[in-house]
Motif scaffolding. Structure first.
Motif, mmCIF file in Angstrom:
data_model
loop_
_atom_site.group_PDB
_atom_site.id
_atom_site.type_symbol
_atom_site.label_atom_id
_atom_site.label_comp_id
_atom_site.label_asym_id
_atom_site.label_seq_id
_atom_site.Cartn_x
_atom_site.Cartn_y
_atom_site.Cartn_z
ATOM 1 N N ALA A 103 0.785 -1.153 0.061
ATOM 2 C CA ALA A 103 -0.131 -0.033 0.057
ATOM 3 C C ALA A 103 0.901 1.348 0.036
ATOM 4 N N MET A 104 1.776 1.320 0.625
ATOM 5 C CA MET A 104 2.966 2.405 0.746
ATOM 6 C C MET A 104 3.367 2.665 -0.756
ATOM 7 N N ARG A 105 4.001 1.506 -1.379
ATOM 8 C CA ARG A 105 4.420 1.514 -2.742
ATOM 9 C C ARG A 105 3.394 2.361 -3.822
ATOM 10 N N ARG A 106 2.223 1.817 -3.528
ATOM 11 C CA ARG A 106 1.138 2.279 -4.365
ATOM 12 C C ARG A 106 0.922 3.774 -4.322
ATOM 13 N N ASP A 107 0.992 4.264 -2.775
ATOM 14 C CA ASP A 107 0.997 5.650 -2.757
ATOM 15 C C ASP A 107 2.215 6.477 -3.126
ATOM 16 N N ILE A 108 3.235 5.824 -3.128
ATOM 17 C CA ILE A 108 4.360 6.404 -3.715
ATOM 18 C C ILE A 108 4.290 6.792 -5.172
ATOM 19 N N ASP A 109 3.981 5.489 -5.851
ATOM 20 C CA ASP A 109 3.548 5.707 -7.519
ATOM 21 C C ASP A 109 2.461 6.588 -7.606
ATOM 22 N N GLY A 110 1.547 6.972 -6.815
ATOM 23 C CA GLY A 110 0.336 7.668 -7.213
ATOM 24 C C GLY A 110 0.371 9.195 -6.784
ATOM 25 N N GLU A 111 1.165 9.180 -5.558
ATOM 26 C CA GLU A 111 1.099 10.495 -5.092
ATOM 27 C C GLU A 111 2.719 10.715 -4.378
ATOM 28 N N PRO A 112 3.456 10.895 -5.145
ATOM 29 C CA PRO A 112 4.814 10.905 -4.509
ATOM 30 C C PRO A 112 5.309 12.103 -3.758
ATOM 31 N N GLY A 113 4.445 13.151 -3.823
ATOM 32 C CA GLY A 113 4.875 14.239 -2.995
ATOM 33 C C GLY A 113 4.578 14.053 -1.475
ATOM 34 N N ARG A 114 3.650 13.484 -1.125
ATOM 35 C CA ARG A 114 3.353 13.256 0.281
ATOM 36 C C ARG A 114 4.798 12.923 0.915
ATOM 37 N N LEU A 115 5.381 11.630 0.372
ATOM 38 C CA LEU A 115 6.430 11.124 1.024
ATOM 39 C C LEU A 115 7.865 11.912 0.651
ATOM 40 N N GLU A 116 7.925 12.780 -0.422
ATOM 41 C CA GLU A 116 9.015 13.616 -0.531
ATOM 42 C C GLU A 116 9.028 14.713 0.304
ATOM 43 N N LYS A 117 7.879 15.249 0.868
ATOM 44 C CA LYS A 117 7.904 16.395 1.816
ATOM 45 C C LYS A 117 8.460 15.819 3.240
ATOM 46 N N LEU A 118 8.083 14.505 3.643
ATOM 47 C CA LEU A 118 8.495 14.053 4.764
ATOM 48 C C LEU A 118 10.084 13.725 4.478
ATOM 49 N N ALA A 119 10.583 13.226 3.400
ATOM 50 C CA ALA A 119 11.864 12.599 3.117
ATOM 51 C C ALA A 119 12.771 14.056 3.310
ATOM 52 N N ARG A 120 12.347 14.967 2.722
ATOM 53 C CA ARG A 120 13.337 16.211 2.946
ATOM 54 C C ARG A 120 13.190 16.680 4.058
ATOM 55 N N ARG A 121 12.265 16.820 4.962
ATOM 56 C CA ARG A 121 12.313 17.159 6.230
ATOM 57 C C ARG A 121 13.215 16.132 7.240
ATOM 58 N N LEU A 122 13.314 15.144 7.070
ATOM 59 C CA LEU A 122 14.061 14.218 7.746
ATOM 60 C C LEU A 122 15.700 14.449 7.323
ATOM 61 N N LYS A 123 15.715 14.990 6.107
ATOM 62 C CA LYS A 123 17.168 15.042 5.539
ATOM 63 C C LYS A 123 17.763 16.113 6.068
ATOM 64 N N ARG A 124 16.604 17.428 6.328
ATOM 65 C CA ARG A 124 17.420 18.682 6.781
ATOM 66 C C ARG A 124 17.606 18.443 8.458
ATOM 67 N N ASP A 125 16.948 17.663 8.939
ATOM 68 C CA ASP A 125 17.192 17.305 10.524
ATOM 69 C C ASP A 125 18.426 16.825 10.730
ATOM 70 N N GLY A 126 18.684 15.823 9.814
ATOM 71 C CA GLY A 126 19.725 15.128 10.024
ATOM 72 C C GLY A 126 20.180 14.042 10.862
ATOM 73 N N ARG A 127 19.248 13.474 11.636
ATOM 74 C CA ARG A 127 19.384 12.776 12.889
ATOM 75 C C ARG A 127 19.104 11.317 12.399
ATOM 76 N N PHE A 128 18.082 11.402 11.449
ATOM 77 C CA PHE A 128 17.304 9.877 11.364
ATOM 78 C C PHE A 128 17.621 9.271 9.735
ATOM 79 N N GLN A 129 17.815 8.094 9.776
ATOM 80 C CA GLN A 129 17.978 7.324 8.553
ATOM 81 C C GLN A 129 16.778 6.290 8.416
ATOM 82 N N VAL A 130 16.296 6.210 7.200
ATOM 83 C CA VAL A 130 15.507 4.997 6.812
ATOM 84 C C VAL A 130 16.156 3.525 6.957
ATOM 85 N N GLN A 131 15.569 2.572 7.883
ATOM 86 C CA GLN A 131 15.987 1.449 8.279
ATOM 87 C C GLN A 131 14.973 0.274 7.886
ATOM 88 N N GLY A 132 15.441 -0.805 7.622
ATOM 89 C CA GLY A 132 14.704 -1.865 7.781
ATOM 90 C C GLY A 132 15.459 -2.913 6.577
#
Length: 225
Positions: free
Chosen positions: A126-155
Motif C-alpha cells: 500500500a505504501m508503494r502504491r501511494d508513492i507511485d500515485g502521490e510521491p509528493g506526500r513522502l517527498e515532503k517527509l523525506a526532505r524534512r528528515l534529511k534537513r534534520d539530519g538525525r534519522f535514517q531509513v532502516q529495515g
C-alpha cells in the motif's frame, strides 16, 4: 524521576551477554532492577507523559519490555535479553503490525525512532502504491528528515528491488519492513536526565512519519481477519 543510565548499566548488559544463564542473572538481578529496568521504566513514563500531553488524540500507551525471552522462541539463545526497549504504541492485539515509537538500549549503544516491528506485505505494498500515485506526500517527509539530519531509513530490503522511483524515495520503496531511526553509541546524553527531552522532542518531530505509516495499516490488517 529519570536521572540517566550509568556505567553500571553498561556493565550489566555486557555481563548478561557473556553470561546468559540463570545462575549469573540471579546473582545480578538487583543490578538489573536498579541500573537497567527501573531507569527504563522511569524514562518511559516521563517521555510518555510529555508526548501524550501534546498529542492526546493519538491514543498511545507505554510498554516496557522485560529481560526474559519467550521460552518458545529461544532458538539457541540464552533465556535473557542483553538489551531492553520501550515502545509508545496502540494498545491492541495487532500492535506489531502498526507503527510504534521506540527507544532501545544495548551494549553497543542506543537507538530511537518510529516504525514497524513487523510490517505486513500488504502494508508495504500500500505504501508503494501511494508513492507511485502521490510521491509528493513522502517527498515532503523525506526532505524534512534529511534537513534534520538525525534519522535514517532502516529495515530489511527486498532481495529483488521493487522499483526506483527517485533517489530520494527509492530507499523507502524497497523495504520489506521499515522504520526511521537514530543510532548512537553509549554517550553522555544517555547518562543524563536530558535524554527525556531528546526523546520527547524527537517523537514529536516524528509524528508526521507515524501518521504516514499509520495511513497504510488498514491494508496490512485485512489479512488478520
Amino acid at each position: 524521576m529519570f536521572q540517566g543510565y550509568s556505567e553500571k548499566t553498561l556493565d550489566f548488559m555486557w555481563g548478561i551477554r557473556l553470561n546468559n544463564d540463570r545462575a549469573w542473572f540471579t546473582a545480578h538481578k538487583e543490578e538489573y532492577q536498579a541500573h537497567l529496568y527501573q531507569p527504563t521504566v522511569e524514562l518511559g513514563r516521563e517521555v510518555h507523559q510529555r508526548f501524550t500531553e501534546k498529542f492526546p488524540k493519538l491514543g498511545l500507551n507505554l510498554h516496557v519490555c522485560r529481560i526474559y525471552r519467550d521460552a518458545r522462541r529461544l532458538h539457541g539463545q540464552g533465556p535473557y535479553k542483553d538489551h531492553l526497549w520501550l515502545t509508545i504504541r496502540p494498545e491492541n492485539d495487532v500492535w506489531s503490525r502498526q507503527p510504534v515509537f521506540w527507544f532501545e538500549i544495548a551494549p553497543e549503544g542506543w537507538s530511537y525512532g518510529v516504525g514497524f516491528w513487523n510490517a505486513s506485505a500488504q502494508t508495504m505494498a500500500a505504501m508503494r502504491r501511494d508513492i507511485d500515485g502521490e510521491p509528493g506526500r513522502l517527498e515532503k517527509l523525506a526532505r524534512r528528515l534529511k534537513r534534520d539530519g538525525r534519522f535514517q531509513v532502516q529495515g530489511q530490503d527486498y532481495a529483488r528491488p521493487k522499483g526506483d522511483p527517485s533517489p530520494l524515495l527509492t530507499p523507502w520503496y524497497n523495504k520489506k519492513d521499515i522504520s526511521v531511526g537514530c543510532n548512537r553509541p553509549f554517550d553522555d546524553l544517555l547518562c543524563s536526565p536530558a535524554l527525556v527531552d531528546e526523546l520527547a522532542d524527537a517523537f514529536a518531530f516524528l509524528v508526521p512519519v507515524y501518521q504516514y505509516f499509520q495511513s497504510f495499516c488498514r491494508a496490512g490488517l485485512e489479512d488478520l481477519k
